[in-house]
Design an enzyme around this catalytic site. Structure first.
Site, short mmCIF file in Angstrom:
data_model
loop_
_atom_site.label_atom_id
_atom_site.label_comp_id
_atom_site.label_asym_id
_atom_site.label_seq_id
_atom_site.Cartn_x
_atom_site.Cartn_y
_atom_site.Cartn_z
CB CYS A 165 29.60 48.75 40.31
SG CYS A 165 29.91 47.35 39.21
CB CYS A 197 25.18 48.95 37.98
SG CYS A 197 26.32 47.65 38.56
CD GLU A 253 31.84 50.17 37.56
OE1 GLU A 253 31.06 51.08 37.31
OE2 GLU A 253 31.85 49.09 36.90
CG ASN A 282 33.13 46.17 29.88
OD1 ASN A 282 34.03 46.87 29.44
ND2 ASN A 282 32.05 45.86 29.17
CB VAL A 283 36.06 40.71 31.45
CG1 VAL A 283 36.34 39.39 30.75
CG2 VAL A 283 37.33 41.54 31.61
CD GLU A 284 29.95 42.60 27.05
OE1 GLU A 284 29.42 43.70 27.25
OE2 GLU A 284 29.89 42.00 25.95
CB CYS A 318 31.06 45.86 36.37
SG CYS A 318 29.33 45.38 36.22
#
Length: 150
Positions: free
Chosen positions: A107, A104, A57, A44-46, A55
């Site tokens: 994803c 989720c 995925e 994940n990369v926020e 996400c």
């Protein structure tokens, strides 16, 4: 194809260690096994604008296509992948603590396009087919059947 679930989960843990999660503090890694046996990972990369966060995925599927892992074939979703794209056979998604996380809904849909309904998803109870986690999924077949005829 024999799936090394502990190895797949370990690769996901490694990817989680490279996640960028300064806002939620929840590092997530994903590892997938392509049809040709290649291993691909994502994390994940926020972003300060939460809606732009990627996400793990998403990173995994992007890496799958970018690497050309997998074979050219039709997925269970009724989509024939473009040249260089792959088909996933198995996916493990974990938090930074190494424990499985279920993808989720967004994803799950993304993974459906990359591996079809038979894609195996690692869960705390063991592998589960994606079609069980995403019943009555929306696919490319739905798009083709419902397009406006001009």
């Amino acid at each position: 194809m024999i799936i090394d679930w502990p190895g797949l989960r370990a690769a996901a843990v490694g990817a989680a260690g490279r996640a960028y999660a300064p806002y939620s503090g929840l590092r997530v890694g994903a590892a997938g096994l392509a049809a040709d046996g290649q291993l691909v990972t994502g994390c994940n990369v926020e972003n300060a604008s939460y809606g732009l966060t990627l996400c793990a995925e998403c990173g995994l599927v992007s890496a799958l296509h970018a690497s050309g892992a997998g074979a050219l074939q039709a997925s269970g979703a009724g989509v024939v992948h473009a040249a260089g794209a792959g088909t996933l056979r198995a996916v493990a998604v974990v938090a930074g603590d190494g424990q499985p996380l279920l993808p989720c809904g967004r994803c799950r849909q993304l993974l459906l396009e990359a591996g079809g309904g038979d894609l195996l998803v690692d869960t705390a109870e063991g592998p589960v087919e994606l079609k069980v986690l995403l019943p009555a999924a929306f696919t490319g077949t739905d798009l083709a059947a419902r397009r406006d005829q001009r």
